[in-house]
Design a protein around this motif. Sequence first.
Motif, PDB file in Angstrom:
ATOM      1  N   LEU A  98      12.311  57.620 -54.696  1.00 49.25           N
ATOM      2  CA  LEU A  98      12.187  58.657 -54.807  1.00 49.25           C
ATOM      3  C   LEU A  98      13.844  59.061 -54.788  1.00 49.25           C
ATOM      4  CD1 LEU A  98       9.973  59.857 -51.894  1.00 49.25           C
ATOM      5  CD2 LEU A  98      10.320  60.550 -54.851  1.00 49.25           C
ATOM      6  N   ILE A  99      15.051  58.587 -53.989  1.00 52.26           N
ATOM      7  CA  ILE A  99      16.284  58.246 -54.650  1.00 52.26           C
ATOM      8  C   ILE A  99      16.999  57.693 -55.763  1.00 52.26           C
ATOM      9  CG2 ILE A  99      18.405  57.242 -53.385  1.00 52.26           C
ATOM     10  CD1 ILE A  99      17.019  56.597 -50.438  1.00 52.26           C
ATOM     11  N   LYS A 100      16.130  57.161 -56.506  1.00 46.33           N
ATOM     12  CA  LYS A 100      16.629  56.748 -57.596  1.00 46.33           C
ATOM     13  C   LYS A 100      16.679  58.093 -58.276  1.00 46.33           C
ATOM     14  CE  LYS A 100      15.305  52.676 -60.999  1.00 46.33           C
ATOM     15  NZ  LYS A 100      14.913  51.608 -61.790  1.00 46.33           N
ATOM     16  N   GLY A 101      14.898  58.437 -58.693  1.00 42.31           N
ATOM     17  CA  GLY A 101      14.796  59.160 -59.053  1.00 42.31           C
ATOM     18  C   GLY A 101      15.412  61.021 -59.569  1.00 42.31           C
ATOM     19  N   GLU A 102      15.528  60.878 -58.028  1.00 41.49           N
ATOM     20  CA  GLU A 102      17.511  61.770 -57.552  1.00 41.49           C
ATOM     21  C   GLU A 102      18.183  61.769 -58.256  1.00 41.49           C
ATOM     22  OE1 GLU A 102      18.759  65.128 -56.052  1.00 41.49           O
ATOM     23  OE2 GLU A 102      16.563  64.822 -56.112  1.00 41.49           O
ATOM     24  N   LEU A 103      18.666  60.203 -58.205  1.00 37.02           N
ATOM     25  CA  LEU A 103      20.036  59.545 -59.335  1.00 37.02           C
ATOM     26  C   LEU A 103      19.378  60.253 -60.890  1.00 37.02           C
ATOM     27  CD1 LEU A 103      22.630  59.069 -58.697  1.00 37.02           C
ATOM     28  CD2 LEU A 103      21.372  56.859 -59.261  1.00 37.02           C
ATOM     29  N   LEU A 104      18.702  59.707 -61.206  1.00 38.06           N
ATOM     30  CA  LEU A 104      18.265  60.017 -62.446  1.00 38.06           C
ATOM     31  C   LEU A 104      17.886  61.356 -62.761  1.00 38.06           C
ATOM     32  CD1 LEU A 104      17.198  56.106 -63.053  1.00 38.06           C
ATOM     33  CD2 LEU A 104      19.503  57.094 -63.302  1.00 38.06           C
ATOM     34  N   THR A 105      16.974  61.919 -62.885  1.00 42.91           N
ATOM     35  CA  THR A 105      16.487  62.686 -63.140  1.00 42.91           C
ATOM     36  C   THR A 105      17.021  64.557 -62.616  1.00 42.91           C
ATOM     37  OG1 THR A 105      14.658  63.038 -61.798  1.00 42.91           O
ATOM     38  CG2 THR A 105      14.443  62.087 -63.953  1.00 42.91           C
ATOM     39  N   TYR A 138      24.756  52.140 -57.984  1.00 43.04           N
ATOM     40  CA  TYR A 138      24.807  53.933 -58.957  1.00 43.04           C
ATOM     41  C   TYR A 138      25.533  55.106 -57.821  1.00 43.04           C
ATOM     42  CZ  TYR A 138      22.970  50.992 -62.663  1.00 43.04           C
ATOM     43  OH  TYR A 138      23.291  50.013 -63.688  1.00 43.04           O
ATOM     44  N   THR A 139      25.615  55.736 -58.208  1.00 42.15           N
ATOM     45  CA  THR A 139      26.228  56.345 -56.770  1.00 42.15           C
ATOM     46  C   THR A 139      26.747  58.214 -58.008  1.00 42.15           C
ATOM     47  OG1 THR A 139      29.096  56.779 -56.813  1.00 42.15           O
ATOM     48  CG2 THR A 139      27.556  55.065 -55.838  1.00 42.15           C
ATOM     49  N   THR A 140      26.106  59.643 -57.050  1.00 44.03           N
ATOM     50  CA  THR A 140      26.685  60.458 -56.837  1.00 44.03           C
ATOM     51  C   THR A 140      28.222  60.593 -56.734  1.00 44.03           C
ATOM     52  OG1 THR A 140      26.666  61.134 -55.374  1.00 44.03           O
ATOM     53  CG2 THR A 140      24.691  61.598 -56.857  1.00 44.03           C
ATOM     54  N   THR A 141      28.497  61.598 -58.147  1.00 47.25           N
ATOM     55  CA  THR A 141      30.573  62.269 -57.474  1.00 47.25           C
ATOM     56  C   THR A 141      30.215  62.649 -56.166  1.00 47.25           C
ATOM     57  OG1 THR A 141      29.737  63.992 -58.553  1.00 47.25           O
ATOM     58  CG2 THR A 141      30.514  62.406 -60.178  1.00 47.25           C
ATOM     59  N   LYS A 142      31.708  62.515 -55.862  1.00 48.36           N
ATOM     60  CA  LYS A 142      31.749  63.050 -54.559  1.00 48.36           C
ATOM     61  C   LYS A 142      31.763  64.591 -54.580  1.00 48.36           C
ATOM     62  CE  LYS A 142      37.104  63.839 -55.699  1.00 48.36           C
ATOM     63  NZ  LYS A 142      38.304  62.704 -55.824  1.00 48.36           N
ATOM     64  N   SER A 175      25.709  68.231 -53.296  1.00 47.70           N
ATOM     65  CA  SER A 175      25.368  68.076 -53.185  1.00 47.70           C
ATOM     66  C   SER A 175      24.153  67.194 -51.929  1.00 47.70           C
ATOM     67  CB  SER A 175      24.619  69.834 -52.456  1.00 47.70           C
ATOM     68  OG  SER A 175      22.953  69.825 -53.010  1.00 47.70           O
ATOM     69  N   LYS A 176      23.806  66.252 -52.946  1.00 48.52           N
ATOM     70  CA  LYS A 176      22.963  65.158 -52.690  1.00 48.52           C
ATOM     71  C   LYS A 176      23.863  63.711 -52.771  1.00 48.52           C
ATOM     72  CE  LYS A 176      18.806  68.009 -53.134  1.00 48.52           C
ATOM     73  NZ  LYS A 176      17.120  68.000 -53.538  1.00 48.52           N
ATOM     74  N   SER A 177      24.227  63.389 -51.340  1.00 47.99           N
ATOM     75  CA  SER A 177      25.114  62.678 -52.330  1.00 47.99           C
ATOM     76  C   SER A 177      24.002  60.980 -51.797  1.00 47.99           C
ATOM     77  CB  SER A 177      26.387  62.038 -51.112  1.00 47.99           C
ATOM     78  OG  SER A 177      27.380  63.179 -50.643  1.00 47.99           O
ATOM     79  N   ILE A 178      23.875  60.160 -53.159  1.00 53.98           N
ATOM     80  CA  ILE A 178      23.395  59.087 -53.045  1.00 53.98           C
ATOM     81  C   ILE A 178      24.075  57.608 -53.193  1.00 53.98           C
ATOM     82  CG2 ILE A 178      22.075  58.507 -54.588  1.00 53.98           C
ATOM     83  CD1 ILE A 178      20.540  60.598 -55.180  1.00 53.98           C
TER      84      ILE A 178
END
Length: 372
Positions: A52-59, A90-94, A97-100
């Motif tokens: 689920l975390i991967k899905g949130e990151l990519l989609t 792989y991470t989201t930017t700073k 709102s949902k840090s991955i």
Amino acid sequence: LSHVVTQKFVSGLPFYRQEQMMVSNGIPLTRNILTSWCMKVFENQLAPLCDLIKGELLTNNHYIHADETRIEVLNSEGCKKPKQAYMWVYTTTKWNSKSIRFFEYANGRGGKFPKEFLKDYQGYLHTDCYGGYNDLEDSEQTPKYSPPKNNKKIKRCLCLVHLRRYFVDALEGKNKGKLEDSLNNKLALKAISMLDRVFANEREYKALTAEERQKARLENTKPILEEFFEWCINVEASNACLPKGKLGKAYNYALKGKEDFMTFLKDGNCDVSNNTVENAIRPFVIGRKNYLFHITDNGAKVSAGYYTLVETAKANGLDPQRYLEWILEKLPSIRPKTGNKALEELLPWSESLPTSCKANTMEALRSTNQES
């Protein structure tokens, strides 16, 4: 179990040392038992959360940082000797709102690995100039950096901190404690000074909205970079430094990636550096120094999953051990028929998280002590 996991994947304490601590306290738990617990619990219960975390990151996200670091696997499939594999992060930017922080194990460093991972992704990708990220939609991988095509669904943002590092490395005499008074150093210091003006601007833009940040960058930062790259072209044309010397390589690095070093100007949500993912990798590197290697590919994949959970929890202001305790208590009561909805309530940014999962901060502890 949450304590054992946190000790290894947050504190970097290998299972064999945890075994020694258990035995010294009269608890007969071997490293094999600890390993088996962690692997089975992850595969049977925690893996869907990572999906689920991967899905949130990519989609549901359009800004990603990426980097990779080596990892040794003793008994990798199809290999008769220890293999050097890689942990891709792989991470989201700073500003998300949902840090991955997503860790992906792969048995190599080739471009096919980020290409496969990002095949459904559309947006901006922050990286260094490593050639494995070039033309992610193209089957041909180039060994050195070359600017990607303009029609790509993935827009490359190159890291200005890496660029600055090239010029710092080109300084002569820095290891002796005193810089030499040479043309080489004067040119390198001027490049560093110009890039530092960009970083100074960024510090002022932290509190701005994405739209305000983009506007400020176009007004104040873009002219600095245009001046910088024009100056690099003139210096390289003047043959003021050896092409194969450290300074010559720094100019070459800058000019080859010119277009993508300026991509961040197109969107205020883009970052000027890749520091976010480099900071996310650091706990893994510290742990690697302690446990040195993984035994199998499957063990490395499970480690990637646990690092995903604990680092994403930390990035969202949670205490990893208390967060793991909470989800391990909740997971057995979730039935398959409920689908992903119930699992989504367990993710590190869920509004259902109890306040007990929040990480302590020095400021909060001081405030509590003053009140008491």
